[in-house]
Scaffold this motif. Sequence first.
Motif, mmCIF file in Angstrom:
data_model
loop_
_atom_site.group_PDB
_atom_site.id
_atom_site.type_symbol
_atom_site.label_atom_id
_atom_site.label_comp_id
_atom_site.label_asym_id
_atom_site.label_seq_id
_atom_site.Cartn_x
_atom_site.Cartn_y
_atom_site.Cartn_z
ATOM 1 N N ARG A 41 9.328 -9.515 -0.045
ATOM 2 C CA ARG A 41 9.968 -8.198 -0.112
ATOM 3 C C ARG A 41 10.281 -7.664 1.283
ATOM 4 O O ARG A 41 10.137 -6.478 1.563
ATOM 5 N N GLU A 42 10.703 -8.559 2.190
ATOM 6 C CA GLU A 42 10.982 -8.132 3.557
ATOM 7 C C GLU A 42 12.105 -7.099 3.625
ATOM 8 O O GLU A 42 12.249 -6.394 4.616
ATOM 9 N N ASP A 43 12.912 -7.019 2.558
ATOM 10 C CA ASP A 43 13.984 -6.033 2.548
ATOM 11 C C ASP A 43 13.444 -4.616 2.425
ATOM 12 O O ASP A 43 14.122 -3.650 2.767
ATOM 13 N N ASN A 44 12.205 -4.468 1.939
ATOM 14 C CA ASN A 44 11.607 -3.136 1.804
ATOM 15 C C ASN A 44 10.089 -3.273 1.731
ATOM 16 O O ASN A 44 9.511 -3.387 0.653
ATOM 17 N N TYR A 45 9.452 -3.246 2.906
ATOM 18 C CA TYR A 45 8.005 -3.441 2.973
ATOM 19 C C TYR A 45 7.231 -2.334 2.262
ATOM 20 O O TYR A 45 6.059 -2.511 1.928
ATOM 21 N N ALA A 46 7.865 -1.192 2.040
ATOM 22 C CA ALA A 46 7.158 -0.083 1.387
ATOM 23 C C ALA A 46 6.631 -0.487 0.019
ATOM 24 O O ALA A 46 5.623 0.052 -0.454
ATOM 25 N N GLN A 47 7.287 -1.448 -0.630
ATOM 26 C CA GLN A 47 6.877 -1.836 -1.979
ATOM 27 C C GLN A 47 5.482 -2.464 -2.007
ATOM 28 O O GLN A 47 4.787 -2.402 -3.020
ATOM 29 N N TYR A 48 5.052 -3.040 -0.879
ATOM 30 C CA TYR A 48 3.704 -3.619 -0.830
ATOM 31 C C TYR A 48 2.625 -2.534 -0.870
ATOM 32 O O TYR A 48 1.479 -2.803 -1.232
ATOM 33 N N ALA A 49 2.987 -1.315 -0.490
ATOM 34 C CA ALA A 49 2.006 -0.227 -0.418
ATOM 35 C C ALA A 49 1.900 0.564 -1.711
ATOM 36 O O ALA A 49 1.091 1.486 -1.800
ATOM 37 N N LEU A 50 2.685 0.207 -2.730
ATOM 38 C CA LEU A 50 2.836 1.093 -3.888
ATOM 39 C C LEU A 50 2.406 0.471 -5.208
ATOM 40 O O LEU A 50 2.738 0.986 -6.274
ATOM 41 N N SER A 51 1.665 -0.606 -5.159
ATOM 42 C CA SER A 51 1.253 -1.260 -6.396
ATOM 43 C C SER A 51 0.343 -0.356 -7.220
ATOM 44 O O SER A 51 -0.513 0.354 -6.688
ATOM 45 N N ASP A 52 0.524 -0.383 -8.541
ATOM 46 C CA ASP A 52 -0.362 0.373 -9.436
ATOM 47 C C ASP A 52 -1.684 -0.345 -9.661
ATOM 48 O O ASP A 52 -2.713 0.284 -9.910
ATOM 49 N N TYR A 53 -1.669 -1.655 -9.556
ATOM 50 C CA TYR A 53 -2.822 -2.455 -9.955
ATOM 51 C C TYR A 53 -4.013 -2.275 -9.017
ATOM 52 O O TYR A 53 -5.161 -2.435 -9.422
ATOM 53 N N ASP A 54 -3.761 -1.940 -7.743
ATOM 54 C CA ASP A 54 -4.873 -1.814 -6.796
ATOM 55 C C ASP A 54 -5.350 -0.374 -6.614
ATOM 56 O O ASP A 54 -6.245 -0.102 -5.820
ATOM 57 N N LYS A 55 -4.755 0.563 -7.355
ATOM 58 C CA LYS A 55 -5.080 1.974 -7.144
ATOM 59 C C LYS A 55 -6.551 2.285 -7.394
ATOM 60 O O LYS A 55 -7.161 3.088 -6.688
ATOM 61 N N SER A 56 -7.149 1.673 -8.411
ATOM 62 C CA SER A 56 -8.548 1.980 -8.720
ATOM 63 C C SER A 56 -9.470 1.566 -7.575
ATOM 64 O O SER A 56 -10.471 2.236 -7.296
ATOM 65 N N TYR A 57 -9.133 0.476 -6.884
ATOM 66 C CA TYR A 57 -9.962 0.019 -5.767
ATOM 67 C C TYR A 57 -9.743 0.902 -4.539
ATOM 68 O O TYR A 57 -10.696 1.254 -3.837
ATOM 69 N N LEU A 58 -8.489 1.268 -4.292
ATOM 70 C CA LEU A 58 -8.203 2.148 -3.160
ATOM 71 C C LEU A 58 -8.775 3.541 -3.398
ATOM 72 O O LEU A 58 -9.269 4.185 -2.466
ATOM 73 N N ASP A 59 -8.723 4.016 -4.650
ATOM 74 C CA ASP A 59 -9.220 5.359 -4.950
ATOM 75 C C ASP A 59 -10.712 5.489 -4.667
ATOM 76 O O ASP A 59 -11.186 6.549 -4.243
ATOM 77 N N SER A 60 -11.476 4.427 -4.915
ATOM 78 C CA SER A 60 -12.911 4.496 -4.637
ATOM 79 C C SER A 60 -13.164 4.602 -3.135
ATOM 80 O O SER A 60 -14.100 5.276 -2.695
ATOM 81 N N MET A 61 -12.315 3.963 -2.326
ATOM 82 C CA MET A 61 -12.408 4.122 -0.875
ATOM 83 C C MET A 61 -12.003 5.538 -0.474
ATOM 84 O O MET A 61 -12.671 6.186 0.341
ATOM 85 N N ILE A 62 -10.898 6.008 -1.060
ATOM 86 C CA ILE A 62 -10.382 7.333 -0.735
ATOM 87 C C ILE A 62 -11.423 8.406 -1.010
ATOM 88 O O ILE A 62 -11.578 9.365 -0.247
ATOM 89 N N TYR A 63 -12.159 8.257 -2.103
ATOM 90 C CA TYR A 63 -13.193 9.240 -2.446
ATOM 91 C C TYR A 63 -14.189 9.390 -1.297
ATOM 92 O O TYR A 63 -14.574 10.507 -0.929
ATOM 93 N N ASN A 64 -14.607 8.269 -0.721
ATOM 94 C CA ASN A 64 -15.581 8.320 0.368
ATOM 95 C C ASN A 64 -14.988 8.922 1.637
ATOM 96 O O ASN A 64 -15.645 9.693 2.340
ATOM 97 N N PHE A 65 -13.742 8.570 1.948
ATOM 98 C CA PHE A 65 -13.090 9.167 3.112
ATOM 99 C C PHE A 65 -12.941 10.679 2.932
ATOM 100 O O PHE A 65 -13.183 11.456 3.862
ATOM 101 N N GLU A 66 -12.545 11.082 1.743
ATOM 102 C CA GLU A 66 -12.326 12.502 1.478
ATOM 103 C C GLU A 66 -13.646 13.271 1.537
ATOM 104 O O GLU A 66 -13.724 14.367 2.104
ATOM 105 N N LYS A 67 -14.698 12.702 0.972
ATOM 106 C CA LYS A 67 -16.015 13.342 0.983
ATOM 107 C C LYS A 67 -16.526 13.512 2.418
ATOM 108 O O LYS A 67 -17.028 14.581 2.801
#
Length: 445
Positions: free
Chosen positions: A177-203
């Motif tokens: 997807r070199e035509d638009n690298y932003a698409q690598y940052a927007l997957s729905d499938y990894d959100k649950s894993y990123l959200d658990s990290m985000i919770y700790n950063f936010e806290k």
Amino acid sequence: MKKIVFLTVILFIMLSGCIDDFKILSEEFNSLKKSETLNVTINSETFETGDELTIAGILIGKSPEVNVKISKYGGSEDIISKNISISNSVFEFKIDTESLEAGEYSVKITTESGIYKILNFKVLNNENYLINSGYESQNENYYFKNYSWSYDNKKWHLEISIPKSAYEYYKNKPHNREDNYAQYALSDYDKSYLDSMIYNFEKASIENEYSKCDEALFISSFVQSLDYTTDSETTGFDEYPRYPLETLVDMGGDCEDKSVLTAALLNELDYDVVLIELSDHMAVGISCNEDIYGSYYEYNGKQYYYIETTDENWFIGEIPEKYLEDNAIIRPLIQIPRMIMNFSAERTAYSGNYVYYEVTCNLENLGPGTAKNPKINIAAVAVEEGENYIWKPDVSLDLENYEEGDSAVITTSLKIPRNILTKIRCTVYGDNFKSFEVSSEEFNT
């Protein structure tokens, strides 16, 4: 009566002697203080482990040095004892509190004349641990990763667990997807894993009273601390854009990988971020409502301040000098799903004038996000008439929304005249993804 008078006189003399002695001692004590005075300060009363403790003072007197003793508060054993020379009545002593465990301490400064001063300070443990919920270090189906970095004069540690199946899912996805690298940052499938990290950063940000921009820099500092590695070194490919979970498991990546991870984390916290694509580099842009100074790019009426992700200690708005005059392409973080398809066709029957083919289409949404209102058209092209002509009847189907990772098999029949040159063409289109078509080779019916 005489006895009484005599006793009175004796008592008066004794009291007078005591008063005279007291006056003499008092005068000697005062003269000593005037000839030797000591003023001492420390640069703080509270330190994080690793901060520098500075003890400074002024001594008026004849002592050539002072003795500095540091001990645990209420303890008798000296942890540090050192004589410090005096120059022009001034002395200074510095130590790194890394050598002191967390706790309360006393500093006692003594001169040769016995004049001393006691100061107290605390050393706080600045080791901060962010551990994702569900973290288990003894499960062969998970990757367990530990990260350490510094931010705001504190040491931070993050421990995460990522299922090996999730890592393999992204490893096996197309990386083109070199035509638009932003698409690598927007997957729905990894959100649950990123959200658990985000919770700790936010806290941690709330506990440390970080502003929104401070929080963004806090998260960026984590990604900046990851190793910078080239694709050719780690994958054997000249270009291999990583998805966020790949970068986390691999514990590093190049500028595209680290920028994608930073953008993904900040986007999950509802920051307004974009990817900044330069001639041979990539970074992140952030729009903040707070006062920020530095380099920015204007896009859609907003100012997006530059965030460098490849190395540590870059602040928001700081850009490497070589890119100050470089032209940039701004990639907004908008999900554009990518649908893929292959199909096969098999002749199932024929009559005097027609041949019947069963067409089987395998359709999949690679993401990111949900493909909305997809439709498919399956037709036989009248090759001798031109690409825009098809044999009727063709088949058009409205499909259900395809979530990221969804796939389906679609089967239908085509009726094509006999003894003509044709090819079968399948076209897929929808509301939020790029339409595409797949065709067979030309063949005679």
